[in-house]
Scaffold this motif. Structure first.
Motif, mmCIF file in Angstrom:
data_model
loop_
_atom_site.group_PDB
_atom_site.id
_atom_site.type_symbol
_atom_site.label_atom_id
_atom_site.label_comp_id
_atom_site.label_asym_id
_atom_site.label_seq_id
_atom_site.Cartn_x
_atom_site.Cartn_y
_atom_site.Cartn_z
ATOM 1 N N ASP A 36 0.855 -1.186 0.000
ATOM 2 C CA ASP A 36 0.000 0.000 0.000
ATOM 3 C C ASP A 36 0.890 1.235 0.000
ATOM 4 O O ASP A 36 1.493 1.563 1.025
ATOM 5 N N GLU A 38 0.271 4.152 0.329
ATOM 6 C CA GLU A 38 -0.151 5.139 1.314
ATOM 7 C C GLU A 38 -0.067 4.587 2.743
ATOM 8 O O GLU A 38 -0.642 5.167 3.668
ATOM 9 N N ALA A 39 0.628 3.493 2.936
ATOM 10 C CA ALA A 39 0.744 2.890 4.266
ATOM 11 C C ALA A 39 1.398 3.857 5.242
ATOM 12 O O ALA A 39 2.248 4.674 4.875
ATOM 13 N N ARG A 40 0.990 3.758 6.492
ATOM 14 C CA ARG A 40 1.619 4.521 7.573
ATOM 15 C C ARG A 40 2.443 3.549 8.417
ATOM 16 O O ARG A 40 1.914 2.532 8.892
ATOM 17 N N GLY A 60 -2.603 0.332 6.904
ATOM 18 C CA GLY A 60 -2.562 0.263 5.450
ATOM 19 C C GLY A 60 -3.451 -0.826 4.897
ATOM 20 O O GLY A 60 -3.753 -1.821 5.563
ATOM 21 N N GLN A 61 -3.869 -0.642 3.652
ATOM 22 C CA GLN A 61 -4.692 -1.623 2.966
ATOM 23 C C GLN A 61 -3.888 -2.899 2.729
ATOM 24 O O GLN A 61 -2.736 -2.845 2.300
ATOM 25 N N ASP A 281 7.538 5.911 7.323
ATOM 26 C CA ASP A 281 7.043 6.131 5.970
ATOM 27 C C ASP A 281 7.211 7.608 5.616
ATOM 28 O O ASP A 281 7.436 8.460 6.497
ATOM 29 N N ASN A 367 6.689 7.488 -2.314
ATOM 30 C CA ASN A 367 5.801 6.397 -1.880
ATOM 31 C C ASN A 367 6.166 5.075 -2.554
ATOM 32 O O ASN A 367 5.315 4.370 -3.084
#
Length: 405
Positions: A36, A38-40, A60-61, A281, A367
Motif C-alpha cells: 500500500d 499510502e501505508a503509515r 494500510g490496505q 514512511d 511512496n
C-alpha cells in the motif's frame, strides 16, 4: 567560517548493531509500501544477542484490518523479511544468526488520534506526521556535493563490506566503524591527518602475520578511496586500536533504530533537527523534509548559486504547510544572490507543491519501497545500483535560476 582547521567524521558499517536495526526497520517500511503506497509505518527495531524485537504502529490496505488483525500470511512475511536482512548483512555467528535468532513482533495499529490530525479530509490537506525541524546541506568538497570526511568514512566501510562479501577479504566480519580526520586550508580539504578503522575479524587476526595482513589491507583500501596525496607519512593510523574484535554486532552490543543520525546525514558538518529517518514512511517529515532540504541545498550548490548551503524547514503536526523556511549559504553565495532571495525563489517553484508533506512526496516520488538501501552508508551523496536516490537529483537547477531572474 574558519579557513584553516581539522574536521573529523565517523561512519559505521551495515553490520553495526544500530545499523542492523535501521535496515530491518526500513525493510519493514518497504514491505508495507509495496502493499500500500499510502501505508503509515513507524517501526522500531531492537537487536541483541540472538534476538530481534519489532515495535511500533502501522496502518494500510492489505496489512492490518480495523480490528488489528494481520492480513493472511503477513506475520510470517514480516519474520521472513527480518531474517533475510540479517542473512544479507552476513550474520551467521553463534551469538547472532539469521536462521536461529529469536524474533518478536509487537507492531500494532496506528493511533486514531494521530490519524485524525494527519490524514487529508474534506478541505483539509494531509498534515505533517509530527512537529519538528529538519535540515539539509550541500557543499562543493566532493563530486556528490557532500562534506569530505563523512563521504570518505562511508566509502571505506562500503568497500570493506564489498570485499568481505566477494571473498577478497574473507578475514572480515560484518561489524566495523571508521573515522577520518582531514586538514582544511583556505576552507578546502587538503590532507588526511588521522584514520581510525575498527573492524570485526576472524580468529587470529589480532596478532602476528594475520594482523599485519589485516592492517595492510585496510591501509590499501583507505589509500585507494582518499584523493591522491591525502595520505602521507604524517597520517596517524589507528586500526583495531583496542586489540581483538571477534565478538561484534548485536552479540557484542545492543542495537536500536535511529541512534546513528549524524552518520546518516553530514557527519557533524551541518545542523541536525534530531529526528531519525529509518522505520518511518514518507508522510513523516522527519524523513521527507530532511530529504527535500538536502535536494534544495544540493541544487543550489549545483547551480553555482553558492559553494555551501544549509536549509531548514519546520512543521507542526497535522498542519500541511511548513511554518518556516531558512537558507544560509555561509557567505558563499554567488555575486548578486542573497539568502533571502533564495528563500523567495524556492517559494516560487510550483512543482515543489508548497513543501507540504504531500507536495514533497509527489515531487520526489517517495511512496515507493526504496528505503532499505538508504539505511547503511548514509542517506545522502550516494549512488546505489547505478542510480541516485531521488533527493540527490540536480534537476531543479534551471527552475532555481529562473525563479531568481
Amino acid at each position: 567560517m574558519r579557513d584553516n582547521y581539522l574536521f573529523t567524521s565517523e561512519s559505521v558499517s551495515e553490520g553495526h548493531p544500530d545499523k542492523v536495526s535501521d535496515q530491518i526497520s526500513d525493510a519493514i517500511v518497504d514491505l508495507f509500501l509495496a502493499k500500500d503506497p499510502e501505508a503509515r509505518v513507524a517501526c522500531e527495531t531492537m537487536t541483541t544477542t540472538q534476538r530481534v524485537v519489532l515495535a511500533g504502529e502501522i496502518r494500510g490496505q492489505g496489512i492490518m484490518d480495523t480490528d488489528g488483525k494481520w492480513a493472511p500470511g503477513l506475520e510470517q512475511e514480516i519474520e521472513d523479511t527480518v531474517r533475510a536482512v540479517v542473512r544479507d548483512i552476513g550474520y551467521e555467528q553463534d551469538g547472532f544468526h539469521w536462521q536461529s535468532l529469536d524474533f518478536e513482533n509487537h507492531l500494532h495499529g496506528q493511533s486514531a488520534h494521530i490519524a485524525q490530525g494527519v490524514d487529508a479530509s474534506g478541505n483539509k490537506d494531509e498534515g505533517a506526521g509530527d512537529q519538528g525541524i529538519m535540515f539539509g546541506f550541500a557543499c562543493d568538497e566532493t563530486p556528490d556535493l557532500m562534506p569530505a570526511p563523512i563521504d570518505y568514512s562511508h566509502k571505506i566501510l562500503a568497500q570493506l563490506a564489498e570485499d568481505r562479501k566477494n571473498g577478497t577479504a574473507p578475514f572480515l566480519e560484518p561489524d566495523s566503524k571508521s573515522q577520518v580526520s582531514l586538514r582544511y586550508e583556505h576552507g578546502k580539504p587538503v590532507a588526511c591527518t588521522a584514520v581510525v578503522v575498527s573492524t570485526q575479524h576472524g580468529e587470529g587476526y589480532d596478532e602476528g602475520e594475520k594482523e599485519a595482513e589485516l592492517h595492510a589491507y585496510v591501509k590499501r583500501v583507505v589509500g585507494e578511496i582518499l584523493p591522491a596525496g591525502f595520505v602521507s607519512d604524517d597520517t596517524a593510523w589507528h586500526i583495531n586500536p583496542t586489540g581483538s574484535f571477534v565478538i561484534g554486532g548485536p552479540d557484542g552490543d545492543a542495537g536500536l533504530t535511529g541512534r546513528k543520525i549524524i552518520v546518516d546525514t553530514y557527519g557533524g558538518a551541518a545542523p541536525h533537527g534530531g529526528g531519525a529517518f529509518s522505520g518511518k514512511d514518507p508522510t513523516k517529515v522527519d524523513r521527507s523534509a530532511a530529504y527535500i532540504t538536502r535536494y534544495l541545498a544540493k541544487n543550489i550548490v549545483a547551480a553555482g548559486l553558492a559553494t555551501r548551503c544549509t536549509i531548514q524547514l519546520s512543521y507542526a503536526i497535522g498542519v500541511s504547510k511548513p511554518l518556516s523556511l531558512y537558507v544560509d549559504t555561509h557567505g558563499t553565495a554567488a555575486d548578486g544572490v542573497s539568502d533571502a532571495q533564495l528563500e523567495q525563489a524556492i517559494g516560487r517553484i510550483d512543482e515543489l507543491g508548497g513543501l507540504t508533506p504531500r507536495g514533497i512526496r509527489t515531487h520526489l516520488g517517495l511512496n515507493k519501497p526504496i528505503y532499505r538501501k538508504t539505511a547503511a552508508y548514509g542517506h545522502f551523496g550516494r549512488t546505489v545500483d547505478g542510480d541516485h536516490f531521488p533527493w540527490e537529483r540536480t534537476d531543479l537547477v534551471d527552475a532555481l535560476k529562473s525563479a531568481l531572474a
